[in-house]
Design an enzyme around this catalytic site. Sequence first.
Site, PDB file in Angstrom:
ATOM      1  N   ARG A 116       0.849  -1.200   0.000  1.00 35.22           N
ATOM      2  CA  ARG A 116       0.000   0.000   0.000  1.00 35.22           C
ATOM      3  C   ARG A 116       0.878   1.242   0.000  1.00 35.22           C
ATOM      4  O   ARG A 116       2.016   1.217   0.465  1.00 35.22           O
ATOM      5  CB  ARG A 116      -0.928   0.014   1.198  1.00 35.22           C
ATOM      6  N   GLU A 215      -6.461   7.288   7.874  1.00 36.02           N
ATOM      7  CA  GLU A 215      -5.331   8.069   8.400  1.00 36.02           C
ATOM      8  C   GLU A 215      -4.797   9.045   7.345  1.00 36.02           C
ATOM      9  O   GLU A 215      -4.352  10.149   7.663  1.00 36.02           O
ATOM     10  CB  GLU A 215      -4.237   7.110   8.864  1.00 36.02           C
ATOM     11  N   ARG A 219      -5.423   5.597   0.752  1.00 36.33           N
ATOM     12  CA  ARG A 219      -4.491   4.498   0.937  1.00 36.33           C
ATOM     13  C   ARG A 219      -4.750   3.605  -0.267  1.00 36.33           C
ATOM     14  O   ARG A 219      -5.837   3.017  -0.385  1.00 36.33           O
ATOM     15  CB  ARG A 219      -4.761   3.730   2.235  1.00 36.33           C
ATOM     16  N   CYS A 261       1.228  10.766   9.372  1.00 34.18           N
ATOM     17  CA  CYS A 261       2.181  10.206  10.343  1.00 34.18           C
ATOM     18  C   CYS A 261       3.585  10.272   9.744  1.00 34.18           C
ATOM     19  O   CYS A 261       3.785   9.849   8.598  1.00 34.18           O
ATOM     20  CB  CYS A 261       1.815   8.752  10.663  1.00 34.18           C
ATOM     21  N   THR A 263       6.076   8.452  10.057  1.00 35.34           N
ATOM     22  CA  THR A 263       6.659   7.157   9.664  1.00 35.34           C
ATOM     23  C   THR A 263       6.329   6.815   8.215  1.00 35.34           C
ATOM     24  O   THR A 263       6.970   5.957   7.619  1.00 35.34           O
ATOM     25  CB  THR A 263       6.145   5.991  10.537  1.00 35.34           C
ATOM     26  N   ARG A 270       4.117   0.601   2.379  1.00 38.52           N
ATOM     27  CA  ARG A 270       4.351  -0.560   3.252  1.00 38.52           C
ATOM     28  C   ARG A 270       4.051  -1.797   2.428  1.00 38.52           C
ATOM     29  O   ARG A 270       2.921  -2.019   1.991  1.00 38.52           O
ATOM     30  CB  ARG A 270       3.471  -0.512   4.502  1.00 38.52           C
ATOM     31  N   ARG A 299       4.632  -7.376  12.496  1.00 35.92           N
ATOM     32  CA  ARG A 299       3.322  -7.028  13.074  1.00 35.92           C
ATOM     33  C   ARG A 299       2.491  -8.300  13.209  1.00 35.92           C
ATOM     34  O   ARG A 299       2.802  -9.319  12.591  1.00 35.92           O
ATOM     35  CB  ARG A 299       2.551  -6.057  12.170  1.00 35.92           C
ATOM     36  N   GLU A 304      -1.544  -3.186  12.642  1.00 36.90           N
ATOM     37  CA  GLU A 304      -0.610  -2.659  13.638  1.00 36.90           C
ATOM     38  C   GLU A 304      -1.206  -2.775  15.034  1.00 36.90           C
ATOM     39  O   GLU A 304      -2.413  -2.647  15.219  1.00 36.90           O
ATOM     40  CB  GLU A 304      -0.338  -1.180  13.319  1.00 36.90           C
TER      41      GLU A 304
HETATM   42  P1  ADP Z   1      -1.389  -0.295   6.987  1.00 34.63           P
HETATM   43  O1  ADP Z   1      -2.593   0.135   6.259  1.00 34.63           O
HETATM   44  O2  ADP Z   1      -0.623   0.788   7.585  1.00 34.63           O
HETATM   45  O3  ADP Z   1      -0.540  -1.144   6.135  1.00 34.63           O
HETATM   46  P2  ADP Z   1      -2.309  -2.202   9.123  1.00 34.63           P
HETATM   47  O4  ADP Z   1      -1.131  -2.863   9.753  1.00 34.63           O
HETATM   48  O5  ADP Z   1      -3.320  -1.605  10.037  1.00 34.63           O
HETATM   49  O6  ADP Z   1      -1.866  -1.041   8.238  1.00 34.63           O
HETATM   50  O7  ADP Z   1      -3.016  -3.255   8.164  1.00 34.63           O
HETATM   51  C1  ADP Z   1      -4.219  -2.957   7.532  1.00 34.63           C
HETATM   52  C2  ADP Z   1      -4.935  -4.214   7.132  1.00 34.63           C
HETATM   53  O8  ADP Z   1      -4.226  -4.856   6.110  1.00 34.63           O
HETATM   54  C3  ADP Z   1      -5.077  -5.226   8.260  1.00 34.63           C
HETATM   55  O9  ADP Z   1      -6.345  -5.827   8.173  1.00 34.63           O
HETATM   56  C4  ADP Z   1      -4.016  -6.250   7.938  1.00 34.63           C
HETATM   57  O10 ADP Z   1      -4.316  -7.528   8.444  1.00 34.63           O
HETATM   58  C5  ADP Z   1      -4.052  -6.234   6.433  1.00 34.63           C
HETATM   59  N1  ADP Z   1      -2.806  -6.718   5.837  1.00 34.63           N
HETATM   60  C6  ADP Z   1      -1.581  -6.193   5.936  1.00 34.63           C
HETATM   61  N2  ADP Z   1      -0.674  -6.909   5.263  1.00 34.63           N
HETATM   62  C7  ADP Z   1      -1.348  -7.940   4.697  1.00 34.63           C
HETATM   63  C8  ADP Z   1      -0.992  -9.056   3.863  1.00 34.63           C
HETATM   64  N3  ADP Z   1       0.265  -9.226   3.463  1.00 34.63           N
HETATM   65  N4  ADP Z   1      -1.968  -9.900   3.499  1.00 34.63           N
HETATM   66  C9  ADP Z   1      -3.258  -9.720   3.893  1.00 34.63           C
HETATM   67  N5  ADP Z   1      -3.652  -8.699   4.657  1.00 34.63           N
HETATM   68  C10 ADP Z   1      -2.726  -7.824   5.058  1.00 34.63           C
HETATM   69  N1  ILO Z   2       0.672   6.675  16.363  1.00 32.71           N
HETATM   70  C1  ILO Z   2       0.928   5.267  16.502  1.00 32.71           C
HETATM   71  C2  ILO Z   2       1.214   4.595  15.176  1.00 32.71           C
HETATM   72  C3  ILO Z   2       2.484   5.031  14.521  1.00 32.71           C
HETATM   73  C4  ILO Z   2       2.865   4.385  13.214  1.00 32.71           C
HETATM   74  N2  ILO Z   2       1.795   3.784  12.515  1.00 32.71           N
HETATM   75  C5  ILO Z   2       0.914   4.407  11.750  1.00 32.71           C
HETATM   76  C6  ILO Z   2      -0.303   3.646  11.418  1.00 32.71           C
HETATM   77  N3  ILO Z   2       1.051   5.507  11.314  1.00 32.71           N
HETATM   78  C7  ILO Z   2       2.097   5.084  17.429  1.00 32.71           C
HETATM   79  O1  ILO Z   2       2.804   6.087  17.685  1.00 32.71           O
HETATM   80  O2  ILO Z   2       2.330   3.961  17.903  1.00 32.71           O
END
Ligand code: ADP
Ligand code: ILO
Length: 346
Positions: A116, A215, A219, A261, A263, A270, A299, A304
């Site tokens: 993403r 966020e 995305r 954010c 990060t 990611r 994770r 997260e």
């Molecule tokens: P981000 O959007 O920052 O990548 P999250 O860690 O919150 O954040 O993940 C968002 C969603 O994407 C969650 O439901 C997670 O389980 C799913 N997800 C992340 N990586 C994978 C993957 N490789 N395969 C399937 N689902 C994933």
């Molecule tokens: N504010 C949260 C998450 C930080 C990094 N992740 C994201 C989704 N931006 C923290 O400081 O743990």
Amino acid sequence: MSQENEFPTFPTDCKSMLCKHLTKEVFEALKDRATSNGFTLKDAINSGVENIDSGIGVYAGDEESYFTFSKLFDPIIEDYHGFSANDNHKSNLDPDDLDAPNPDPEGKYIVSTRIRVGRNVANSPLGPAITKEQRNQIEEDVSEALNGLEGKLSGTYYPLSGMSEEVSAQLIADHFLFKAGDRFLEAAGLNRDWPEGRGIYHNDEKTFLVWVNEEDQLRIISMQMGGDIKEVFTRLATAISEIEKKVKYSYSPHIGYITSCPTNLGTAMRASVHIALPKLATDMDAFKAITDKHHLQIRGIHGEHSESEGGVYDISNRRRLGVTEVECVQDMYDGVVALIAKEKSL
Ligand code: ADP
Ligand code: ILO
């Protein structure tokens, strides 16, 4: 934090980057500043003040926040990304530059792959400082742009308002949709007016998805079962450039794509796999030695701040700024190859 805008106190065992870098001196220098959207230091740090278990603890309300509050953001950015105020960001989304043949063609380890990027709309405040009207306008503009996509990217936009509990719970369980009520986002002001203005776009196969006004304002997500990382990256690169024909992204040559954010700055990318490593999971020191070497983050499988289930982990690139998109995915790919080799040897 008290109403009087006083220096916040943190417990001695607080590990966030906010408590590490918000010295009294930095606080005094920034406490009365505001950006042109009225975003203050207090707004920027509220999430980390209310959630002392934050890893980072700060959010930006607009691109200006990164300059207005640079005395706080710069050291956090340097600490997280290893990127200094004199560096410049670089970008490369060319799939031909990625060396990533499927590391697990038999499907024994990699359950699924997801990549993403975060994007925000140029000349708009970010989620923590946006008004309800501005957010709704972004939803309208972005959903219109998405509804015009063609071919394999063609799909439907589903607003969160009016979506049944059952449908949203299933989308969350299947890893497609963001969760409601995240306390870190809540304290950052990112959940205001929920669920209005939020939604999800996806194609029929749910291999291409866009979250709207979570966020970040967009995305953009490419995902599928198995370990064909290059196919996932190629689909994402096409989608990013197709959407860009209609939506101007907020970008700075210095810190890359602007995100709420710090990060996520830079590539805002990611790249992750859900991968089964039940043997390696019994020796977390060996596991972490490999992930640290390849700049990876571990994770749990429900996003997260979630836990692993059945020895399956979410493994992703940690660095996003000062490295290209191809390098982000290459970090993940090289680390995954090393993790599978180690798991096989046990
Ligand atoms: P981000 O959007 O920052 O990548 P999250 O860690 O919150 O954040 O993940 C968002 C969603 O994407 C969650 O439901 C997670 O389980 C799913 N997800 C992340 N990586 C994978 C993957 N490789 N395969 C399937 N689902 C994933
Ligand atoms: N504010 C949260 C998450 C930080 C990094 N992740 C994201 C989704 N931006 C923290 O400081 O743990």
